[in-house]
Design a protein around this motif. Structure first.
Motif, PDB file in Angstrom:
ATOM      1  N   UNK A   1      -5.370  -6.842   6.491  1.00  0.00           N
ATOM      2  CA  UNK A   1      -6.737  -6.355   6.327  1.00  0.00           C
ATOM      3  C   UNK A   1      -7.143  -5.498   7.528  1.00  0.00           C
ATOM      4  N   UNK A   2      -6.722  -5.902   8.723  1.00  0.00           N
ATOM      5  CA  UNK A   2      -7.082  -5.139   9.925  1.00  0.00           C
ATOM      6  C   UNK A   2      -6.362  -3.794   9.991  1.00  0.00           C
ATOM      7  N   UNK A   3      -5.291  -3.619   9.236  1.00  0.00           N
ATOM      8  CA  UNK A   3      -4.549  -2.349   9.218  1.00  0.00           C
ATOM      9  C   UNK A   3      -5.161  -1.343   8.257  1.00  0.00           C
ATOM     10  N   UNK A   4      -6.046  -1.786   7.397  1.00  0.00           N
ATOM     11  CA  UNK A   4      -6.595  -0.913   6.367  1.00  0.00           C
ATOM     12  C   UNK A   4      -7.294   0.313   6.960  1.00  0.00           C
ATOM     13  N   UNK A   5      -7.974   0.165   8.099  1.00  0.00           N
ATOM     14  CA  UNK A   5      -8.649   1.311   8.727  1.00  0.00           C
ATOM     15  C   UNK A   5      -7.634   2.369   9.155  1.00  0.00           C
ATOM     16  N   UNK A   6      -6.502   1.941   9.711  1.00  0.00           N
ATOM     17  CA  UNK A   6      -5.459   2.889  10.134  1.00  0.00           C
ATOM     18  C   UNK A   6      -4.859   3.564   8.914  1.00  0.00           C
ATOM     19  N   UNK A   7      -4.562   2.802   7.881  1.00  0.00           N
ATOM     20  CA  UNK A   7      -3.974   3.346   6.661  1.00  0.00           C
ATOM     21  C   UNK A   7      -4.930   4.363   6.027  1.00  0.00           C
ATOM     22  N   UNK A   8      -6.204   4.050   6.016  1.00  0.00           N
ATOM     23  CA  UNK A   8      -7.209   4.962   5.467  1.00  0.00           C
ATOM     24  C   UNK A   8      -7.289   6.241   6.288  1.00  0.00           C
TER      25      UNK A   8
ATOM     26  N   UNK B   1       0.830  -1.190   0.000  1.00  0.00           N
ATOM     27  CA  UNK B   1       0.000   0.000   0.000  1.00  0.00           C
ATOM     28  C   UNK B   1       0.870   1.247   0.000  1.00  0.00           C
ATOM     29  N   UNK B   2       0.427   2.235  -0.737  1.00  0.00           N
ATOM     30  CA  UNK B   2       1.123   3.521  -0.813  1.00  0.00           C
ATOM     31  C   UNK B   2       0.086   4.602  -0.561  1.00  0.00           C
ATOM     32  N   UNK B   3       0.454   5.580   0.271  1.00  0.00           N
ATOM     33  CA  UNK B   3      -0.396   6.742   0.500  1.00  0.00           C
ATOM     34  C   UNK B   3       0.241   7.886  -0.277  1.00  0.00           C
TER      35      UNK B   3
ATOM     36  N   UNK C   1      -3.745 -12.639   0.244  1.00  0.00           N
ATOM     37  CA  UNK C   1      -3.036 -12.672   1.529  1.00  0.00           C
ATOM     38  C   UNK C   1      -3.984 -12.292   2.668  1.00  0.00           C
ATOM     39  N   UNK C   2      -4.952 -11.440   2.397  1.00  0.00           N
ATOM     40  CA  UNK C   2      -5.881 -10.992   3.435  1.00  0.00           C
ATOM     41  C   UNK C   2      -7.060 -11.950   3.622  1.00  0.00           C
ATOM     42  N   UNK C   3      -7.246 -12.871   2.685  1.00  0.00           N
ATOM     43  CA  UNK C   3      -8.417 -13.741   2.702  1.00  0.00           C
ATOM     44  C   UNK C   3      -8.578 -14.514   4.008  1.00  0.00           C
ATOM     45  N   UNK C   4      -7.496 -14.960   4.597  1.00  0.00           N
ATOM     46  CA  UNK C   4      -7.568 -15.753   5.827  1.00  0.00           C
ATOM     47  C   UNK C   4      -7.829 -14.956   7.083  1.00  0.00           C
TER      48      UNK C   4
ATOM     49  N   UNK D   1      -1.038  -7.729  13.133  1.00  0.00           N
ATOM     50  CA  UNK D   1       0.417  -7.656  13.210  1.00  0.00           C
ATOM     51  C   UNK D   1       0.938  -6.235  13.131  1.00  0.00           C
ATOM     52  N   UNK D   2       2.251  -6.127  13.034  1.00  0.00           N
ATOM     53  CA  UNK D   2       2.920  -4.827  12.990  1.00  0.00           C
ATOM     54  C   UNK D   2       3.064  -4.339  11.554  1.00  0.00           C
ATOM     55  N   UNK D   3       2.923  -3.041  11.381  1.00  0.00           N
ATOM     56  CA  UNK D   3       3.087  -2.405  10.077  1.00  0.00           C
ATOM     57  C   UNK D   3       4.126  -1.304  10.203  1.00  0.00           C
ATOM     58  N   UNK D   4       4.839  -1.056   9.126  1.00  0.00           N
ATOM     59  CA  UNK D   4       5.779   0.062   9.121  1.00  0.00           C
ATOM     60  C   UNK D   4       5.416   1.019   8.003  1.00  0.00           C
TER      61      UNK D   4
END
Length: 114
Positions: free
Chosen positions: A81-88, A5-7, A110-113, A63-66
């Motif tokens: 997938x759970x990080x998408x809200x923070x990224x948004x 993902x890129x912002x 990768x997010x399917x599971x 998990x952790x994201x950088x």
């Protein structure tokens, strides 16, 4: 190519570092990457390793994201997938968009599971 993902903004020049740092300072979720202390294996002298300017991270249930600042863009690695809200939220605070780089289906698989 690995997917990620890129912002970014469409504007010329992208996201100014000062604006990203202000957004980062105001966040209670995303934190600047702290310096790390290590020992030089040759001299045995302690050394402080500083992350590049604009580096940050956050944790989610997935998990952790950088986040790395590169030429007016924010590169998000380890995004689940759970990080998408923070990224948004980061993108919204910077009046920017979240872009999938690489193969979108690879990222979704990768997010399917989750």
């Amino acid at each position: 190519m690995a997917s990620g993902l890129v912002i970014e903004r469409d504007e010329r020049g992208g996201i100014p570092m000062a604006e990203w740092e202000g957004n980062l300072a105001a966040s209670s979720v995303v934190v600047a990457t702290p310096p790390r202390i290590g020992i030089n294996p040759f001299t045995k002298v302690e050394h402080v390793f500083r992350a590049p300017a604009g580096s940050a991270g956050f944790s989610t249930a997935g998990g952790d994201c950088s986040v790395k600042y590169r030429e007016g863009k924010l590169i998000v690695t380890g995004a689940t997938k759970s990080a998408l809200a923070v990224v948004t939220d980061i993108a919204r605070g910077l009046n920017a968009a979240v872009i999938v780089e690489g193969d979108e289906s690879e990222l979704l698989d990768a997010w399917e599971g989750e």
